[in-house]
Write a protein that holds these residues in place. Structure first.
Motif, PDB file in Angstrom:
ATOM      1  N   GLY A 124      -7.000   4.879 -72.928  1.00 38.70           N
ATOM      2  CA  GLY A 124      -7.183   6.242 -73.401  1.00 38.70           C
ATOM      3  C   GLY A 124      -6.183   7.209 -72.796  1.00 38.70           C
ATOM      4  O   GLY A 124      -5.278   6.841 -72.052  1.00 38.70           O
ATOM      5  N   GLY A 125      -6.364   8.476 -73.111  1.00 36.42           N
ATOM      6  CA  GLY A 125      -5.406   9.507 -72.704  1.00 36.42           C
ATOM      7  C   GLY A 125      -5.753  10.154 -71.385  1.00 36.42           C
ATOM      8  O   GLY A 125      -6.002  11.371 -71.303  1.00 36.42           O
ATOM      9  N   LEU A 126      -5.754   9.359 -70.320  1.00 39.27           N
ATOM     10  CA  LEU A 126      -6.092   9.914 -69.013  1.00 39.27           C
ATOM     11  C   LEU A 126      -4.953  10.764 -68.457  1.00 39.27           C
ATOM     12  O   LEU A 126      -3.785  10.558 -68.796  1.00 39.27           O
ATOM     13  CB  LEU A 126      -6.443   8.804 -68.033  1.00 39.27           C
ATOM     14  CG  LEU A 126      -5.324   7.948 -67.431  1.00 39.27           C
ATOM     15  CD1 LEU A 126      -5.846   7.187 -66.229  1.00 39.27           C
ATOM     16  CD2 LEU A 126      -4.758   6.970 -68.442  1.00 39.27           C
ATOM     17  N   ILE A 127      -5.299  11.722 -67.592  1.00 39.37           N
ATOM     18  CA  ILE A 127      -4.310  12.452 -66.818  1.00 39.37           C
ATOM     19  C   ILE A 127      -3.975  11.564 -65.627  1.00 39.37           C
ATOM     20  O   ILE A 127      -4.676  11.555 -64.609  1.00 39.37           O
ATOM     21  CB  ILE A 127      -4.837  13.829 -66.374  1.00 39.37           C
ATOM     22  CG1 ILE A 127      -5.261  14.658 -67.588  1.00 39.37           C
ATOM     23  CG2 ILE A 127      -3.764  14.579 -65.577  1.00 39.37           C
ATOM     24  CD1 ILE A 127      -5.836  16.018 -67.243  1.00 39.37           C
ATOM     25  N   ALA A 128      -2.906  10.795 -65.756  1.00 36.23           N
ATOM     26  CA  ALA A 128      -2.657   9.678 -64.843  1.00 36.23           C
ATOM     27  C   ALA A 128      -2.455  10.126 -63.397  1.00 36.23           C
ATOM     28  O   ALA A 128      -2.880   9.434 -62.463  1.00 36.23           O
ATOM     29  CB  ALA A 128      -1.453   8.868 -65.328  1.00 36.23           C
ATOM     30  N   SER A 188     -10.517  20.558 -66.894  1.00 40.35           N
ATOM     31  CA  SER A 188      -9.889  19.314 -66.423  1.00 40.35           C
ATOM     32  C   SER A 188     -10.267  18.106 -67.271  1.00 40.35           C
ATOM     33  O   SER A 188     -10.437  16.999 -66.754  1.00 40.35           O
ATOM     34  CB  SER A 188     -10.254  19.046 -64.953  1.00 40.35           C
ATOM     35  OG  SER A 188      -9.922  20.132 -64.143  1.00 40.35           O
ATOM     36  N   MET A 189     -10.392  18.288 -68.575  1.00 41.89           N
ATOM     37  CA  MET A 189     -10.758  17.179 -69.449  1.00 41.89           C
ATOM     38  C   MET A 189      -9.754  16.030 -69.316  1.00 41.89           C
ATOM     39  O   MET A 189      -8.551  16.234 -69.335  1.00 41.89           O
ATOM     40  CB  MET A 189     -10.840  17.642 -70.910  1.00 41.89           C
ATOM     41  CG  MET A 189     -11.379  16.591 -71.876  1.00 41.89           C
ATOM     42  SD  MET A 189     -11.476  17.185 -73.581  1.00 41.89           S
ATOM     43  CE  MET A 189     -12.802  18.386 -73.463  1.00 41.89           C
ATOM     44  N   HIS A 190     -10.268  14.824 -69.172  1.00 43.89           N
ATOM     45  CA  HIS A 190      -9.513  13.573 -69.028  1.00 43.89           C
ATOM     46  C   HIS A 190      -8.894  13.400 -67.657  1.00 43.89           C
ATOM     47  O   HIS A 190      -8.102  12.477 -67.439  1.00 43.89           O
ATOM     48  CB  HIS A 190      -8.452  13.411 -70.129  1.00 43.89           C
ATOM     49  CG  HIS A 190      -9.037  13.092 -71.470  1.00 43.89           C
ATOM     50  ND1 HIS A 190      -8.296  12.542 -72.484  1.00 43.89           N
ATOM     51  CD2 HIS A 190     -10.287  13.219 -71.959  1.00 43.89           C
ATOM     52  CE1 HIS A 190      -9.060  12.362 -73.542  1.00 43.89           C
ATOM     53  NE2 HIS A 190     -10.286  12.770 -73.245  1.00 43.89           N
ATOM     54  N   SER A 191      -9.240  14.271 -66.722  1.00 46.05           N
ATOM     55  CA  SER A 191      -8.891  14.034 -65.322  1.00 46.05           C
ATOM     56  C   SER A 191      -9.872  13.026 -64.737  1.00 46.05           C
ATOM     57  O   SER A 191     -10.968  12.814 -65.288  1.00 46.05           O
ATOM     58  CB  SER A 191      -8.955  15.340 -64.529  1.00 46.05           C
ATOM     59  OG  SER A 191      -8.845  15.100 -63.135  1.00 46.05           O
TER      60      SER A 191
END
Length: 481
Positions: A112-116, A442-445
């Motif tokens: 998925g589109g995580l904040i790496a 902070s969505m996807h953090s």
């Protein structure tokens, strides 16, 4: 139950649910405790009854639960809430065994589109599903190692003076966690050699890499998994394991107004939907419709799987529900009549306004944390909201003595817009749908921020929807211009 009690129960739900498998298992525990009966897709179902409470899973990572009102009649509508059980994360690769400079490393891939960059310098652990050989039967077991195991270390500022101006990294070579040191790894036995068949072109190591899970991963990792599950390493057949933030979800803020937590997106909707469905059973004998929640895996990667929102899972279950004769009259197919009277709330998290980046939000649509669920609108149908579905939800929010506040969100014209399971299910089933969700930062953090008081607001909205939908729906005309 107070707002803080709902928030605390939600935190316990998150802490018990590091993967979709655990989330579904936790929901099952909630439902079973409320008297719901489990149904199995591969078996013939018993005759469903009015006042009945049921649930069914697929792949153990997606679940549908529903109740049948005591006053239900064939063809009446279904009030549905849809959400997803998965979140962006790192997943252990099928061959993960690595080492470098004396460190044991674990190969991972991005899901998925995580904040790496938020995954660096965090205490990480491992959870998921492990298949174990038990006397010739291959049994799935849930694994959750409650110990910090892994870390993806950043490079010291002394060796990267530009890190505060620009933090860039290769996700294949630099996003690799360390798990220990090679010097402390126990000596492993050589795997058995493969056949001497001259037609076999693989080396013994290549052959065993698929056949023997032990050779594909670090010995210490396999031994820890086996110890946690109380099995022998040789019993482990394969697994799907995810990395998760070992730091617990907590309530924070000067006035306990925030939830600091992993996986708010979208365990918030999973918890509140399940809790509201259970609470609505208090009035089940008086309800005229069917109340249903559908929690899907794989939303974060497009929903195209055998158990995602774009699968046959929900249509299959709806077909089985609507073929039941509840009135005792001549049996006919009520599927299409039921769908035309049904409604879906597609519940996924929404973007709360960020005080440090106000310029990225549309000037008139700036949802605030703790001010209630957010209706998401997009002219290009990235969200499935329409005027008729907004009208219905507005009346759901003020039914009875309720006064649930609602907010609106639309992206700027110069900004891309994400999407949800809403458009997928709306087009697949032909049902009226609205997209909404609680606001968050902070969505996807790896660590997100939500509003403590929004948990109960979303719960109350879903409960009102289940209890009042049939009466409200009959008053809102759509195809009668």
């Amino acid at each position: 139950m107070s707002e803080l009690k709902y928030a605390q129960d939600f935190i316990e739900f998150v802490n018990a649910s590091p993967t979709p498998y655990h989330a579904v298992n936790t929901v099952k525990t909630m439902l079973s405790g409320a008297g719901f009966q489990e149904l199995v897709e591969r078996s013939t179902w018993p005759k469903l009854q009015k006042n009945g409470k049921y649930y069914v899973t697929r792949n153990a990572s997606s679940i549908i639960a529903f109740t049948i009102g005591g006053e239900y009649k064939n063809g009446n509508g279904i009030a549905m809430v849809g959400a997803h059980t998965d979140s962006p994360c790192l997943r252990i690769k099928p061959i993960s065994k690595r080492s470098s400079e004396g460190f044991i490393q674990i190969g991972v891939e991005q899901y998925g589109g995580l904040i790496a960059h938020t995954w660096f310098d965090r205490d990480l652990s491992i959870a998921g599903r492990v298949y174990v050989n038990e006397n010739g039967k291959y049994v799935p077991k849930l694994l959750k190692i409650d110990k910090p195991l892994l870390r993806i270390p950043t490079l010291a500022i002394h060796l990267n003076r530009e890190v505060n101006q620009k933090f860039e990294f290769n996700k294949e070579t630099k996003l690799v966690p360390i798990a220990g040191q090679v010097a402390l790894e126990k000596n492993s036995e050589k795997p058995p050699s493969c056949s001497d068949d001259p037609d076999l072109k693989m080396t013994p190591e290549q052959f065993e890499s698929v056949q023997n899970v032990i050779t594909r991963h670090n010995q210490s990792l396999i031994e820890l998994i086996a110890k946690t599950l109380s099995v022998e390493p040789s019993q482990i057949e394969d697994f799907e394991l995810l990395l998760f933030d070992h730091q617990k979800s907590v309530i924070g803020g000067l006035n306990d107004e925030f939830i600091f937590s992993p996986r708010l997106d979208n365990l918030t909707s999973c918890f509140t939907a399940a809790q509201a469905l259970i609470e609505s059973t208090e009035t089940l004998s008086k309800l005229k419709g069917i109340q249903l929640i559908s929690l899907f895996d794989h939303e974060e990667i497009g929903s195209q799987s055998a158990h995602g929102a774009d699968s046959t899972f929900l249509p299959d279950i709806l077909q089985r529900i609507t073929k039941i004769n509840y009135n005792g009259d001549t049996a006919i197919d009520y599927f299409h009549e039921t769908m035309s009277k049904s409604f879906l709330i597609s519940s996924d998290m929404a973007h709360g306004v960020h005080p440090n980046y106000p310029e990225v939000y549309e000037s008139q649509n700036r949802p605030q944390l703790n001010l209630g669920p957010v209706i998401k609108v997009n002219a290009n149908q990235r969200y499935s909201t329409s005027s008729s579905t907004i009208v219905l939800l507005k009346h759901v929010a003020v039914a009875g003595s309720l006064k649930i506040p609602l907010q609106l969100f639309v992206v700027r014209n110069d900004s891309p817009c994400g999407s949800t399971i809403g458009p997928i299910l709306s087009s697949k089933l032909g049902i009226r749908t609205i997209d909404l969700g609680n606001p968050q930062l902070s969505m996807h953090s790896i660590r997100e921020t939500g509003g403590t008081y929004d948990i109960k607001k979303l719960n109350d909205l879903f409960k009102s929807f289940f209890e009042n939908y049939i009466d409200i729906e009959s008053k809102i005309l759509c195809d009668h211009l």
